[in-house]
Write an enzyme that holds these catalytic residues in place. Sequence first.
Site, PDB file in Angstrom:
ATOM      1  N   THR A   1      16.969   7.454   1.028  1.00 49.11           N
ATOM      2  CA  THR A   1      15.696   8.155   1.210  1.00 49.11           C
ATOM      3  C   THR A   1      14.746   7.369   2.111  1.00 49.11           C
ATOM      4  O   THR A   1      14.213   7.895   3.092  1.00 49.11           O
ATOM      5  CB  THR A   1      15.026   8.364  -0.175  1.00 49.11           C
ATOM      6  OG1 THR A   1      15.990   8.916  -1.053  1.00 49.11           O
ATOM      7  CG2 THR A   1      13.830   9.276  -0.096  1.00 49.11           C
TER       8      THR A   1
ATOM      9  N   GLU B   1       6.118  -5.525   2.114  1.00 50.74           N
ATOM     10  CA  GLU B   1       4.983  -4.647   1.770  1.00 50.74           C
ATOM     11  C   GLU B   1       5.453  -3.413   0.991  1.00 50.74           C
ATOM     12  O   GLU B   1       4.783  -2.943   0.069  1.00 50.74           O
ATOM     13  CB  GLU B   1       4.276  -4.208   3.063  1.00 50.74           C
ATOM     14  CG  GLU B   1       3.052  -3.348   2.870  1.00 50.74           C
ATOM     15  CD  GLU B   1       1.948  -4.066   2.116  1.00 50.74           C
ATOM     16  OE1 GLU B   1       1.359  -4.993   2.653  1.00 50.74           O
ATOM     17  OE2 GLU B   1       1.679  -3.675   0.957  1.00 50.74           O
TER      18      GLU B   1
ATOM     19  N   VAL C   1       6.052  -2.847  -3.286  1.00 50.41           N
ATOM     20  CA  VAL C   1       5.059  -2.475  -4.309  1.00 50.41           C
ATOM     21  C   VAL C   1       4.120  -1.422  -3.732  1.00 50.41           C
ATOM     22  O   VAL C   1       3.560  -1.607  -2.653  1.00 50.41           O
ATOM     23  CB  VAL C   1       4.205  -3.696  -4.752  1.00 50.41           C
ATOM     24  CG1 VAL C   1       3.272  -3.316  -5.897  1.00 50.41           C
ATOM     25  CG2 VAL C   1       5.079  -4.871  -5.150  1.00 50.41           C
TER      26      VAL C   1
ATOM     27  N   GLY D   1       4.563   1.684  -2.538  1.00 52.86           N
ATOM     28  CA  GLY D   1       4.970   2.596  -1.457  1.00 52.86           C
ATOM     29  C   GLY D   1       4.154   2.404  -0.189  1.00 52.86           C
ATOM     30  O   GLY D   1       4.245   1.371   0.470  1.00 52.86           O
TER      31      GLY D   1
ATOM     32  N   ILE E   1       0.888   2.092   0.118  1.00 52.90           N
ATOM     33  CA  ILE E   1      -0.415   1.419  -0.033  1.00 52.90           C
ATOM     34  C   ILE E   1      -0.314  -0.012   0.477  1.00 52.90           C
ATOM     35  O   ILE E   1       0.561  -0.753   0.036  1.00 52.90           O
ATOM     36  CB  ILE E   1      -0.853   1.342  -1.520  1.00 52.90           C
ATOM     37  CG1 ILE E   1      -0.741   2.695  -2.199  1.00 52.90           C
ATOM     38  CG2 ILE E   1      -2.255   0.781  -1.639  1.00 52.90           C
ATOM     39  CD1 ILE E   1      -0.941   2.631  -3.710  1.00 52.90           C
TER      40      ILE E   1
ATOM     41  N   GLY F   1      12.087  12.797  -4.747  1.00 53.23           N
ATOM     42  CA  GLY F   1      12.478  11.515  -4.126  1.00 53.23           C
ATOM     43  C   GLY F   1      11.655  10.324  -4.595  1.00 53.23           C
ATOM     44  O   GLY F   1      11.648   9.284  -3.946  1.00 53.23           O
TER      45      GLY F   1
ATOM     46  N   ASP G   1      10.788  -1.023 -13.353  1.00 56.09           N
ATOM     47  CA  ASP G   1      10.321  -0.927 -11.969  1.00 56.09           C
ATOM     48  C   ASP G   1       8.888  -1.477 -11.868  1.00 56.09           C
ATOM     49  O   ASP G   1       8.570  -2.286 -10.991  1.00 56.09           O
ATOM     50  CB  ASP G   1      10.373   0.549 -11.531  1.00 56.09           C
ATOM     51  CG  ASP G   1       9.822   0.781 -10.143  1.00 56.09           C
ATOM     52  OD1 ASP G   1      10.560   0.554  -9.170  1.00 56.09           O
ATOM     53  OD2 ASP G   1       8.642   1.167 -10.028  1.00 56.09           O
TER      54      ASP G   1
ATOM     55  N   LYS H   1       7.315  -4.993  -9.987  1.00 57.80           N
ATOM     56  CA  LYS H   1       6.153  -4.941  -9.087  1.00 57.80           C
ATOM     57  C   LYS H   1       5.042  -5.866  -9.601  1.00 57.80           C
ATOM     58  O   LYS H   1       4.357  -6.524  -8.814  1.00 57.80           O
ATOM     59  CB  LYS H   1       5.672  -3.490  -8.952  1.00 57.80           C
ATOM     60  CG  LYS H   1       6.685  -2.616  -8.195  1.00 57.80           C
ATOM     61  CD  LYS H   1       6.370  -1.144  -8.304  1.00 57.80           C
ATOM     62  CE  LYS H   1       7.349  -0.294  -7.499  1.00 57.80           C
ATOM     63  NZ  LYS H   1       7.235   1.146  -7.786  1.00 57.80           N
TER      64      LYS H   1
ATOM     65  N   GLY I   1       8.030   7.878  -2.397  1.00 55.52           N
ATOM     66  CA  GLY I   1       8.325   8.926  -1.423  1.00 55.52           C
ATOM     67  C   GLY I   1       8.705   8.311  -0.094  1.00 55.52           C
ATOM     68  O   GLY I   1       8.277   7.202   0.248  1.00 55.52           O
TER      69      GLY I   1
HETATM   70  N1  HSE Z   1      10.758   4.701  -8.334  1.00 53.16           N
HETATM   71  C1  HSE Z   1       9.590   4.129  -7.756  1.00 53.16           C
HETATM   72  C2  HSE Z   1       8.385   4.882  -8.287  1.00 53.16           C
HETATM   73  C3  HSE Z   1       9.653   4.244  -6.255  1.00 53.16           C
HETATM   74  O1  HSE Z   1       8.552   5.937  -8.921  1.00 53.16           O
HETATM   75  O2  HSE Z   1       7.281   4.428  -8.105  1.00 53.16           O
HETATM   76  C4  HSE Z   1       8.852   3.220  -5.546  1.00 53.16           C
HETATM   77  O3  HSE Z   1       9.135   1.913  -5.911  1.00 53.16           O
END
Ligand code: HSE
Length: 429
Positions: free
Chosen positions: A15, A131, A134, A136, A138, A189, A203, A207, A304
């Site tokens: 993705t 970058e 953590v 996406g 931002i 996604g 996750d 981060k 995303g």
């Molecule tokens: N699976 C993660 C989320 C994607 O939902 O934030 C980005 O790290």
Amino acid sequence: MGKETVKIGLIGLGTIGSGFAALLKRNNSYISENSGINLELSKVADKDRAKLEAQGFSEELIAGDIREVTENPDLDIVVELIGGLEPAKTFITEALKNGKHIVTANKDLIAMHGKELLNLASEKGLNIYYEASVGGGIPLIRPLKHSLAVDKIYRLVGIVNGTTNYIFTRMAQDNLGLSDALIEAQKLGFAEPDPTNDIEGFDAAYKLMIMSSLAFGSIVERDKLYVEGIGKVTYEDIDYAREIGYAIKLLAIGEKLPEGLALRVHPTLVPFEHPLASVQNELNAVYIEGDAVGEVMLYGRGAGAMPTATSVLADVTEAARSVIFRPNAGVIESSSSQLPLIPIEEMNTRFYLRFLADDRPGVFAALANAFGDEEVSLDMVIQKRRVGNTAEIVLVTHEVKEAAFRKALDKVMSIEAIKPEPSMIRLLS
Ligand code: HSE
């Protein structure tokens, strides 16, 4: 200044990888006009060759073997977007040994082995840019590494998992069940290939480890971090929370206290007036408090393809500047120390508790005694009749040490009239 060409190898066309390749194509001439740097995608690798062909990459661009990327003398930067610990760690190590700067979105790897890899990069006069690991799209790592590094950051509170935030939003707005909301998040996604990491909070924990290493200069061992996922939170909790003025969010919280670092990931009641309460869907935000800067909130799309690809491309552009202007960029964050971690039992928190009880005389008196014995002070109590003689009791405590609350909870649960399986959620203080 003449235009310089910097050659990029890309590993992983999932993705984010596909999003990055598309964004590079779309914005390349714009970046070139602004920065004077030509970015050229010169090799792509994926274990599924058919995927590369289907995406229209020419034979010349497709790497038949991973070494055509990691050991390719023509490449300046390797972008790793396969995720997970292995083989990503091996590929990155090989690429560093062969003189490539690294750009990655791999939070698991940076959280678990970042220091070792950054040290290797430093030895080689290279850098690793992460970058996209953590938040996406931002910008979070760069502000923590540069702008805010001059201040003493003492607290950061983040919604850093888009999938779980999306799930809570859908549960609150449309009464959707957790698994239906998760399916939607997967289709959009946001979710990890194995969504367990999203749902169980891992996750967000990775981060938090990365942000802590930058904000507090301390590397944290994953196993020592308290992590609780969203699986036990129900509509009822969301409704009650709303009734008393709170939203429920999965928060990653890091605090630097005199005794050490208090780090944890868990579902949390966030007061509606706090800016994090209005962060909806897959959006992420990190609320940072520093000694001189005061409060800063960084907010945007945390998951995303295209938002995350923006961070990857920004890193590639920074790495390219490094290739052209500063070959020995250095890496300040590899010098982190290890501060003591405060166990969750020692942390002070407010608690929300919901349980069913027989509706008969003496139940509240017994409850009051159980809490009173452990010096747990109650801030709010709600009782509603459910079915027949069963009452639903919701209470919120004042701030208390977690160990004392747990002792009181054990006593509460031993009262015969109280039904098992209470719902317990911490509050943001
Ligand atoms: N699976 C993660 C989320 C994607 O939902 O934030 C980005 O790290």
